[in-house]
Design a protein around this motif. Sequence first.
Motif, mmCIF file in Angstrom:
data_model
loop_
_atom_site.group_PDB
_atom_site.id
_atom_site.type_symbol
_atom_site.label_atom_id
_atom_site.label_comp_id
_atom_site.label_asym_id
_atom_site.label_seq_id
_atom_site.Cartn_x
_atom_site.Cartn_y
_atom_site.Cartn_z
ATOM 1 N N VAL A 8 -5.169 -0.599 -1.846
ATOM 2 C CA VAL A 8 -5.832 -1.814 -2.296
ATOM 3 C C VAL A 8 -7.334 -1.550 -2.370
ATOM 4 O O VAL A 8 -7.913 -1.036 -1.415
ATOM 5 N N ARG A 58 -6.428 -3.149 -9.659
ATOM 6 C CA ARG A 58 -6.018 -4.164 -8.692
ATOM 7 C C ARG A 58 -4.541 -4.031 -8.371
ATOM 8 O O ARG A 58 -3.760 -3.583 -9.178
ATOM 9 N N THR A 59 -4.217 -4.485 -7.184
ATOM 10 C CA THR A 59 -2.836 -4.419 -6.710
ATOM 11 C C THR A 59 -2.414 -5.787 -6.211
ATOM 12 O O THR A 59 -3.178 -6.464 -5.539
ATOM 13 N N ASN A 102 -8.786 -9.501 -4.388
ATOM 14 C CA ASN A 102 -7.437 -9.051 -4.723
ATOM 15 C C ASN A 102 -6.410 -10.144 -4.463
ATOM 16 O O ASN A 102 -6.372 -10.708 -3.381
#
Length: 111
Positions: A8, A58-59, A102
């Motif tokens: 992340v 992005r995760t 995130n």
Amino acid sequence: MRVGHVIVPADDLDAQLDFYTRLGLTVRFRDGDRYAAVTDGTVTIGLADASQQPVAGRTLLSVQIDDLDACVTRLVAAGATVTAPVTGPHERRALVVDPGGNPLVIYERLT
């Protein structure tokens, strides 16, 4: 087969470590301001600055918790942005944005 870790992006490692430990995860280790690993004992999430990201981006994570309402309360008290919980056929869930921007889904299974 198991998920080893999920990376992340982390621009402010201190803020993100605080967020994930408030979520209930445990810090496994930290490498300065560039990387830290947190875990639930099974899955490890790597919080990584730009130099440690294999692919920039992005995760979206999904984290199962025991008590959605208590978790939402803790995160909101810490200043997190959290949507109102939604009930699906198998879980209750909310979308949270961590200090690094995130998106993350927190959910509890329905019994």
